[in-house]
Write a protein that holds these residues in place. Structure first.
Motif, PDB file in Angstrom:
ATOM      1  N   LEU A 526      15.560   6.129   1.152  1.00  0.00           N
ATOM      2  CA  LEU A 526      15.169   4.912   1.852  1.00  0.00           C
ATOM      3  C   LEU A 526      13.955   5.190   2.728  1.00  0.00           C
ATOM      4  O   LEU A 526      13.927   6.156   3.481  1.00  0.00           O
ATOM      5  N   GLY A 527      12.944   4.338   2.614  1.00  0.00           N
ATOM      6  CA  GLY A 527      11.741   4.504   3.418  1.00  0.00           C
ATOM      7  C   GLY A 527      10.664   5.349   2.773  1.00  0.00           C
ATOM      8  O   GLY A 527       9.594   5.528   3.348  1.00  0.00           O
ATOM      9  N   THR A 529       9.660   5.179  -0.926  1.00  0.00           N
ATOM     10  CA  THR A 529       8.901   4.426  -1.923  1.00  0.00           C
ATOM     11  C   THR A 529       9.248   2.951  -1.805  1.00  0.00           C
ATOM     12  O   THR A 529      10.404   2.556  -2.002  1.00  0.00           O
ATOM     13  N   ALA A 530       8.273   2.144  -1.472  1.00  0.00           N
ATOM     14  CA  ALA A 530       8.504   0.714  -1.267  1.00  0.00           C
ATOM     15  C   ALA A 530       8.592  -0.017  -2.601  1.00  0.00           C
ATOM     16  O   ALA A 530       7.899   0.315  -3.562  1.00  0.00           O
ATOM     17  N   GLU A 531       9.477  -1.003  -2.649  1.00  0.00           N
ATOM     18  CA  GLU A 531       9.533  -1.893  -3.814  1.00  0.00           C
ATOM     19  C   GLU A 531       8.254  -2.722  -3.891  1.00  0.00           C
ATOM     20  O   GLU A 531       7.749  -3.004  -4.958  1.00  0.00           O
ATOM     21  N   THR A 533       4.698  -4.037  -1.050  1.00  0.00           N
ATOM     22  CA  THR A 533       4.098  -4.164   0.277  1.00  0.00           C
ATOM     23  C   THR A 533       3.310  -5.463   0.334  1.00  0.00           C
ATOM     24  O   THR A 533       2.872  -5.994  -0.694  1.00  0.00           O
ATOM     25  N   TYR A 859      17.851  -4.593   1.894  1.00  0.00           N
ATOM     26  CA  TYR A 859      16.487  -4.100   2.038  1.00  0.00           C
ATOM     27  C   TYR A 859      16.192  -3.835   3.507  1.00  0.00           C
ATOM     28  O   TYR A 859      16.721  -4.508   4.396  1.00  0.00           O
ATOM     29  N   TYR A 870       6.513  -3.587   4.565  1.00  0.00           N
ATOM     30  CA  TYR A 870       7.113  -2.760   3.517  1.00  0.00           C
ATOM     31  C   TYR A 870       8.521  -3.257   3.206  1.00  0.00           C
ATOM     32  O   TYR A 870       9.295  -3.571   4.129  1.00  0.00           O
ATOM     33  N   PHE A 872      11.785  -1.824   1.490  1.00  0.00           N
ATOM     34  CA  PHE A 872      12.466  -0.642   0.956  1.00  0.00           C
ATOM     35  C   PHE A 872      13.870  -1.031   0.525  1.00  0.00           C
ATOM     36  O   PHE A 872      14.672  -1.496   1.333  1.00  0.00           O
ATOM     37  N   LYS A 873      14.155  -0.814  -0.721  1.00  0.00           N
ATOM     38  CA  LYS A 873      15.474  -1.146  -1.270  1.00  0.00           C
ATOM     39  C   LYS A 873      16.462  -0.030  -0.971  1.00  0.00           C
ATOM     40  O   LYS A 873      16.161   1.135  -1.139  1.00  0.00           O
ATOM     41  N   ASN A 874      17.658  -0.407  -0.531  1.00  0.00           N
ATOM     42  CA  ASN A 874      18.695   0.591  -0.237  1.00  0.00           C
ATOM     43  C   ASN A 874      19.818   0.517  -1.263  1.00  0.00           C
ATOM     44  O   ASN A 874      20.179  -0.559  -1.693  1.00  0.00           O
TER      45      ASN A 874
END
Length: 874
Positions: A526-527, A529-531, A533, A859, A870, A872-874
């Motif tokens: 998490l944090g 690679t962004a899905e 931006t 997210y 950003y 970020f998918k969790n």
């Protein structure tokens, strides 16, 4: 001392561990035999063993840590080697379920690897011939001059280099170095010693997927192989240590961990040997190290008396005792201080050396008696500045106190901070450190170190730590060019994606327990690679909000510094943007018809649809600047907006019309946070201690006044066990008041908070009673409303003055978000105060955590310094 040099050895170990782990079997527990060790040359750098099993075909193929360490090209070659050689049907009867060894040796100007596969049954000459004939189907096979050792070369269409294979005494060999294979098969080549082989055989981890074996004397040889110049003082501490280590691999997605036992030759002249008689103990000095730390080497003692006695024996062994005795007598005569008695008495249980990114060094020493230390050290030193002193005598003074690691400190400057001494050879270095300390610009505040702390404990006798971001330039300069190229190659390798490398050593009844750690910045974390931006022209100034867009989708709302409001699709695409008059104050909120309501600091009330279009009659000018978010409530079947505006309560209907019977509500003091509505009554509190209860028509029912008190921030309301509403508020003396507007208010002191404490109330889970949250400097605590005992407390590395944020989901789960602006980290806590998995994460304050569409995963929506949102998918 060049602490960072030792990282090259750790990198080497990690490459080996990762590359061979690719072949390992998680379920294997066969022990095999030690015959392969008998072939290995004495100069073998490292050996590893794993079980060969058909079930390993797809194990770990998606774990990026292996590609990062070994290189993508090498992983492809290992995959082909496994498929074409190890899984060849003609070889299977001899190697299935056997133990496979991989060794690494110096080979002129490079390091070459050797695969060793002992056969599970005797191999006849005809069997080897059949194997060769089968290999010819995939390779061009030719005999080599050293045919007496059955060496053959194999070449495939994928690679120009030749693979050499051989067989001797029912053991197969494979390597890309013909010279290495010839040395291994030559009986006259000096081999590993029997005691080393015996130790390796006795320390096989039966349940470990991978075993790593290392001869300590090879450490300096590895360093010489990799480095441009002579290795530094850290590696020299291990000179002549002798012995060997056997480690087992513990695998995590975000770390490479090797742990096991180490045996030495117990040579009394080696400094490290002093710690074999110690036992692991808690290390805490790292909390003082500056953010600019490139690496550190920390020592801790379970028995200070044993350490001092063993140190004296070490000096006697080296014939240095007489020189130190002369120094003792001189200081006793001139200063009246017996350094042989007084200094050992002052020593705490820990000292450490820090190398900074500019290669300057700091020495930290914990003292046992702060006041005595100040008095004694003042006799041994001269004042350099108001708080900094300098020893009058040579480096032998500090060397005689602590030993080898501090030998480079020649008449150092020092400052005492409580029970901590900080030393440096330069006055400027000490002064710069004190500025770092005052700014709380420390290593423990960095994201990388927090990830390191999650995996590696702080109990040991010796800990070495290297932080990749700050040590990389130093490492690059120290490595020979071919290895520096590998280290800096971000396309094929991923050494820059490691937060840190470290090792720990603990005494164990005359031996040692040892571990090596490589903490990895996984692209799947998490944090990382962004899905997607979303870029802004200016800095965003509000948190992201998520609202309903239609029956089937939601959208994200956020404002940037030029007051533009942006509607963003859950995919990160722009839906719309519009410039509003002023900055949004408090929270934007959504009504049942999906329209959005908010107020701005330009005294405007807005209501608009999910596409950003204002509803008829909006925006509306307000008589006074709003001071907090509107409270939306239904009274007398009419939906109303209660807007705090300093000492005025403004009330509008949802069409933007001011409600007549709520006009002219001027209050004594500024309104505290949001207006509360409960059971058709309206409750308002002010900073001056006036609390109001109104009926649904706007008529004042009762006013409570807390005399001689100032109140701060939030109020909350809930019903007690009898259903009676109670209002809660906290004054500037940290007294929590409870009032029902029937009986006299009650109070109790919650804590001794600082004046700038940030407070917030929130209902968590199914509870109808609010929880009080306090952020007081570095301390984040939660309290129930009946006593002063916190239900949880968490300490940050930096102070923060941000107010907590609250998030929940359709499963009734609650999360508490806290941002620490000083180091740009955001935290997410569960209801019990446990940091949520994957946090903290680097981001600016004001963020969102939860779903961003009806059926989406959770997210993190956050903003970083580059003015981007950003996801970020969790």
């Amino acid at each position: 001392m060049r602490n960072t040099i030792i990282i090259t050895v750790l990198l080497f170990v990690a490459v080996i561990g990762a590359s061979i782990y690719y072949f390992s079997d998680l379920n294997g527990d066969k022990n095999g035999d030690i015959k392969p060790f008998t072939f290995l040359p004495r100069e073998t750098f490292l050996v590893a063993a794993f079980n060969n099993d058909a079930a390993t075909e797809n194990i770990f193929k998606d774990f990026e840590i292996f590609d990062a360490l070994v290189g993508k090209e090498e992983m492809q070659r290992l995959t082909r080697l496994k498929k074409d050689i190890l899984q060849n049907t003609s070889l299977q009867p001899f190697v299935t379920d056997t133990e496979i060894f991989l060794s690494f040796q110096p080979d002129k100007d490079k390091i070459s690897s050797l695969l060793i596969i002992p056969s599970i049954k005797k191999m006849e000459k005809k069997d080897f011939g059949f194997l060769l004939s089968e290999l010819k189907k995939s390779f061009t096979v030719n005999p080599v001059d050293s045919s007496e050792y059955n060496i053959y070369s194999l070449q495939d269409a994928h690679k120009d280099s030749l693979l050499y294979i051989g067989c001797s005494r029912d053991v197969f060999f494979a390597t890309y170095s013909k010279d290495l294979l010839a040395r291994v098969l030559e009986d006259k080549t000096p081999k590993l010693e029997n005691k080393q082989i015996t130790f390796f055989g006795e320390n096989k981890g039966r349940n470990s997927p991978l075993r790593v074996y290392f001869v300590h004397d090879q450490l300096k040889n590895i360093a010489q192989q990799l480095m441009r110049s002579n290795y530094g003082q850290v590696i020299s501490l291990f000179d002549n240590l002798g012995g060997q280590s056997a480690w087992n691999l513990n695998f995590k997605n975000d770390a490479l961990i090797l742990s096991g036992e180490s045996e030495t030759e117990q040579k009394k002249e080696n400094y490290i040997e002093l710690f074999s008689a110690q036992s692991k103990t808690t290390q805490e000095l790292y909390q003082y190290f500056p953010e600019s730390t490139a690496s550190y080497l920390s020592f801790s003692l379970s028995s200070k008396e044993r350490f001092q006695e063993d140190l004296k024996q070490l000096f006697r062994k080296r014939k240095e005792r007489e020189k130190l005795q002369t120094l003792k007598e001189s200081i006793l005569k001139e200063k009246g201080v017996d350094i042989e008695k007084d200094l050992p008495r002052l020593l705490g249980n820990e000292f450490a050396l820090v190398e900074q990114s500019n290669q300057t060094e700091l020495l930290f020493v914990k003292v046992a008696h702060a006041d005595s230390a100040r008095q004694i050290l003042s006799k041994l030193s001269t004042t350099a500045t108001d708080s900094i002193q300098r020893f009058d005598t040579t480096s032998q003074l500090v060397y005689g106190w602590l030993g080898d690691p501090v030998k480079s400190f020649t008449r150092p400057y020092f400052i005492q901070m409580g029970d901590i001494l900080v030393m440096a050879n330069s006055l400027q270095v000490i002064q710069e450190y004190t500025r770092d300390w005052q700014r709380k610009d420390l290593l423990i505040g960095t994201l990388g170190f927090k990830n390191f702390e999650k995996i590696q404990g702080n109990e040991a006798n010796i800990t070495y730590f290297s932080r990749t971001r700050t040590s990389s330039p130093i490492i690059s300069r120290l490595l020979k060019q071919p290895y520096a190229n590998i280290f800096n190659d971000k396309k094929n390798f991923g050494y820059q994606d490691f937060f840190s490398w470290s090792f720990q050593i603990s005494g164990n009844n005359g031996k040692f327990l040892s571990s090596i750690y490589g903490i990895f910045k996984s692209k799947n974390a998490l944090g990382a690679t962004a899905e997607w931006t979303y870029s802004f022209d200016n800095r965003p100034i509000t948190q992201p909000w998520v609202f309903d867009h239609s029956d089937t989708s939601q959208f994200i709302l956020i404002q940037e510094q030029d007051h533009s409001l942006h509607g963003i699709h859950p995919s990160g695409k722009k839906l719309w943007s519009a410039v509003f008059s002023g900055r949004v104050i408090g929270q934007a909120q959504q009504l049942k018809d999906r329209s959005i309501v908010l107020v701005t600091d330009k005294s405007r009330l807005y209501r608009f649809d999910p596409m950003g279009k204002p509803l008829p009659g909006f925006s509306v000018g307000l008589a006074q600047r709003p001071s907090y978010s509107p409270t939306i409530a239904t009274l007398n079947n009419q939906q109303l907006l209660f807007i705090p505006a300093e000492n005025q309560l403004l009330v509008y209907d949802i069409d933007g019309k001011e409600v007549e019977h709520w006009k002219n509500k001027n209050l004594n003091g500024s309104i505290l946070s949001a207006v509360q509505v409960f059971n058709n009554h309206v409750y308002v509190g002010t900073t001056s201690g006036h609390f109001y209860q109104f009926d649904q028509q706007g008529s004042l029912i009762k006013e409570e006044q807390i005399a001689n008190s100032r109140f701060q921030q939030a109020i909350a309301i809930s019903a007690d066990a009898k259903g009676t509403p109670k209002l809660y508020a906290v004054d500037s003396n940290n007294q929590l008041y409870s009032m029902d507007f029937i009986t006299a208010p009650t109070k109790h002191k919650v804590a001794n908070w600082q004046p700038k404490v940030k407070l917030a109330f929130a209902n968590l889970g199914a509870s109808s009673t609010p929880t009080l949250f306090a952020i007081d400097g570095k301390e984040f605590s939660a309290y129930n409303l009946t006593d002063s005992i916190p239900s949880f407390t968490y300490s940050f590395s930096h102070e923060t003055d941000e107010t907590p944020q609250f998030f929940n989901n359709d499963k009734k789960e609650n999360w508490i978000g806290v941002a620490v602006r000083a180091n740009n980290l955001v935290y997410l806590f569960d209801e019990k105060g446990v940091v949520y998995d994957g946090f903290p994460i680097e981001a600016m304050p004001m963020f969102y955590y939860g779903k961003i569409d009806y059926n989406s995963s959770n997210y993190l929506l956050c903003v970083r310094r580059d003015k981007k949102l950003y996801a970020f998918k969790n």
